[in-house]
Design an enzyme around this catalytic site. Structure first.
Site, PDB file in Angstrom:
ATOM      1  N   GLY A 152       0.797  -1.218   0.000  1.00  0.00           N
ATOM      2  CA  GLY A 152       0.000   0.000   0.000  1.00  0.00           C
ATOM      3  C   GLY A 152       0.828   1.264   0.000  1.00  0.00           C
ATOM      4  O   GLY A 152       0.541   2.216  -0.752  1.00  0.00           O
ATOM      5  N   ILE A 153       1.869   1.333   0.836  1.00  0.00           N
ATOM      6  CA  ILE A 153       2.705   2.541   0.902  1.00  0.00           C
ATOM      7  C   ILE A 153       3.494   2.702  -0.390  1.00  0.00           C
ATOM      8  O   ILE A 153       3.594   3.806  -0.939  1.00  0.00           O
ATOM      9  CB  ILE A 153       3.641   2.491   2.113  1.00  0.00           C
ATOM     10  CG1 ILE A 153       2.827   2.538   3.412  1.00  0.00           C
ATOM     11  CG2 ILE A 153       4.640   3.642   2.077  1.00  0.00           C
ATOM     12  CD1 ILE A 153       3.649   2.382   4.672  1.00  0.00           C
ATOM     13  N   ASP A 172       8.888  -6.773  -6.044  1.00  0.00           N
ATOM     14  CA  ASP A 172       8.123  -7.349  -4.935  1.00  0.00           C
ATOM     15  C   ASP A 172       7.758  -8.789  -5.276  1.00  0.00           C
ATOM     16  O   ASP A 172       6.720  -9.048  -5.901  1.00  0.00           O
ATOM     17  CB  ASP A 172       6.865  -6.537  -4.659  1.00  0.00           C
ATOM     18  CG  ASP A 172       6.222  -6.909  -3.319  1.00  0.00           C
ATOM     19  OD1 ASP A 172       6.385  -8.062  -2.887  1.00  0.00           O
ATOM     20  OD2 ASP A 172       5.570  -6.041  -2.707  1.00  0.00           O
ATOM     21  N   THR A 233      12.534   4.067   4.846  1.00  0.00           N
ATOM     22  CA  THR A 233      11.505   4.364   5.843  1.00  0.00           C
ATOM     23  C   THR A 233      10.888   3.084   6.375  1.00  0.00           C
ATOM     24  O   THR A 233       9.853   3.115   7.036  1.00  0.00           O
ATOM     25  CB  THR A 233      10.387   5.227   5.228  1.00  0.00           C
ATOM     26  OG1 THR A 233       9.829   4.529   4.093  1.00  0.00           O
ATOM     27  CG2 THR A 233      10.905   6.582   4.781  1.00  0.00           C
ATOM     28  N   GLU A 264      18.254   1.674  17.304  1.00  0.00           N
ATOM     29  CA  GLU A 264      17.569   2.955  17.518  1.00  0.00           C
ATOM     30  C   GLU A 264      17.501   3.224  19.012  1.00  0.00           C
ATOM     31  O   GLU A 264      17.036   2.364  19.767  1.00  0.00           O
ATOM     32  CB  GLU A 264      16.148   2.920  16.928  1.00  0.00           C
ATOM     33  CG  GLU A 264      16.120   2.845  15.418  1.00  0.00           C
ATOM     34  CD  GLU A 264      14.700   2.859  14.853  1.00  0.00           C
ATOM     35  OE1 GLU A 264      13.729   2.915  15.656  1.00  0.00           O
ATOM     36  OE2 GLU A 264      14.556   2.806  13.626  1.00  0.00           O
ATOM     37  N   HIS A 283      12.656   7.995  13.181  1.00  0.00           N
ATOM     38  CA  HIS A 283      11.534   7.061  12.995  1.00  0.00           C
ATOM     39  C   HIS A 283      10.187   7.788  13.043  1.00  0.00           C
ATOM     40  O   HIS A 283       9.264   7.384  13.764  1.00  0.00           O
ATOM     41  CB  HIS A 283      11.573   5.956  14.065  1.00  0.00           C
ATOM     42  CG  HIS A 283      10.926   4.681  13.608  1.00  0.00           C
ATOM     43  ND1 HIS A 283      11.439   3.437  13.890  1.00  0.00           N
ATOM     44  CD2 HIS A 283       9.782   4.447  12.905  1.00  0.00           C
ATOM     45  CE1 HIS A 283      10.653   2.504  13.386  1.00  0.00           C
ATOM     46  NE2 HIS A 283       9.641   3.088  12.771  1.00  0.00           N
ATOM     47  N   ILE A 284      10.076   8.854  12.253  1.00  0.00           N
ATOM     48  CA  ILE A 284       8.839   9.641  12.253  1.00  0.00           C
ATOM     49  C   ILE A 284       8.258   9.808  10.849  1.00  0.00           C
ATOM     50  O   ILE A 284       7.336  10.606  10.661  1.00  0.00           O
ATOM     51  CB  ILE A 284       9.065  11.035  12.887  1.00  0.00           C
ATOM     52  CG1 ILE A 284      10.315  11.734  12.328  1.00  0.00           C
ATOM     53  CG2 ILE A 284       9.179  10.929  14.386  1.00  0.00           C
ATOM     54  CD1 ILE A 284      10.170  12.328  10.950  1.00  0.00           C
ATOM     55  N   ALA A 285       8.736   9.070   9.871  1.00  0.00           N
ATOM     56  CA  ALA A 285       8.250   9.240   8.497  1.00  0.00           C
ATOM     57  C   ALA A 285       6.740   9.055   8.410  1.00  0.00           C
ATOM     58  O   ALA A 285       6.062   9.748   7.648  1.00  0.00           O
ATOM     59  CB  ALA A 285       8.946   8.266   7.555  1.00  0.00           C
ATOM     60  N   GLY A 286       6.206   8.138   9.187  1.00  0.00           N
ATOM     61  CA  GLY A 286       4.770   7.874   9.150  1.00  0.00           C
ATOM     62  C   GLY A 286       3.974   8.650  10.170  1.00  0.00           C
ATOM     63  O   GLY A 286       2.763   8.441  10.299  1.00  0.00           O
TER      64      GLY A 286
END
Length: 309
Positions: A152-153, A172, A233, A264, A283-286
């Protein structure tokens, strides 16, 4: 009244919606207080976490009464899903709710890194005029985006990229060649080697599993076109970070944007120190104001429904 424990930050309106029907223990600091967290879980019916709470071992064992775990995100590598299923616990990720935030991060960082002109504010403000040195930035239109993973992303990222004039290819092996996603998106399915040979920007969108660990190895990084941008990401451990950093210092790669790392947070002696044309984020891309509302609302609703069933 059934009890829900929330261990990491969640949109306050979603928390309030749960409090209307459940006894809610909400403390974003619980993730760092294992003893207190395990004590709260002893009589909890539901648990809601983000990516830092490790739902396995003693913590999972403490969920003796729980029947559902909501994940404020999509990656499940911090949850022992098989053990949860064996224990009769349903695991619910926020599939799709943060896809736009990640897709925008990928396209935004790709544009910034290819242009290479957005870190000159201090120079310009001080009276310098680095016009000549910043006039060789590269446009994104007409380039090739290679997506490792086309869920989906990845599909949403492809759509945004195509709007900017990029050609998109993807690798994929989990998505059959006859899947409608390929024909509907106009994205070409290629092998890993073909992707690396063609792409000007490579973005990773796969979970961390034994088969994807070190997927982007030093050998594959060396085979990339000069000036390639690498964006991760997905999860730390999928890319050889030290090899990317070395390729940046050597001038082989044109830039990198990493939102995830192994470990992390980064520790002393990070391979990224001293690298130029790099964007590193925690770790904030989403995670955006909007995606937090979507993710939190989706999980609050799903967990409430599971507990009321």
């Amino acid at each position: 009244m059934k009890k829900i424990v929330i261990t990491e930050f969640m949109d306050e309106s979603a928390v309030a919606s749960l409090r209307a029907s459940f006894h809610v223990v909400y403390d974003p600091k619980l993730v760092d207080d294992t003893e207190h967290l395990i004590a709260e879980l002893s009589n909890a019916d539901g648990l809601i976490v983000r990516n830092r709470t490790q739902v396995r071992g003693d913590l999972l064992a403490a969920c003796a009464q729980a029947t559902v775990i909501g994940r404020l995100g999509v990656g499940l590598d911090n949850i022992d899903v098989a053990a949860c299923q064996a224990q009769g616990i349903q695991v619910i990720p926020a599939t799709g709710a943060n896809a736009l935030a990640v897709a925008e991060y990928v396209i935004g960082t790709a544009m910034v890194l290819r242009r290479g002109a957005y870190q000159s504010s201090e120079q310009v403000a001080s009276g310098l005029w680095p016009r000549a040195s910043l006039s060789n930035g590269r446009e994104i239109s007409g380039t090739c985006l290679g997506l490792m993973g086309f869920g989906g992303i990845g599909q949403l990222t492809a759509k945004l990229a195509q709007c900017l004039g990029m050609r998109v290819v993807a690798h994929d092996p989990m998505l059959p060649m006859d899947h409608s996603a390929w024909s509907q998106s106009g994205v070409q399915s290629v092998s890993m080697d073909q992707l690396i040979a063609q792409a000007d920007v490579i973005s990773l969108h796969v979970p961390l599993t034994p088969s994807t660990s070190n997927m982007l190895s030093a050998e594959r990084i060396a085979q990339m076109k000069p000036g390639t941008i690498v964006i991760n990401t997905s999860r730390g451990g999928i890319v050889d970070e030290a090899a990317v950093a070395a390729a940046l210092r050597q001038g082989h790669l044109g830039g990198a944007a990493f939102d995830v790392f192994e470990p992390e947070p980064l520790g002393p002696g990070s391979p990224w120190q001293g690298c130029s044309n790099v964007i590193l984020t925690p770790h904030i891309a989403g995670v955006t104001a909007e995606s937090n509302v979507r993710v939190s609302s989706m999980i609050a609703s799903a967990v409430a429904q599971a507990l009321k069933a």
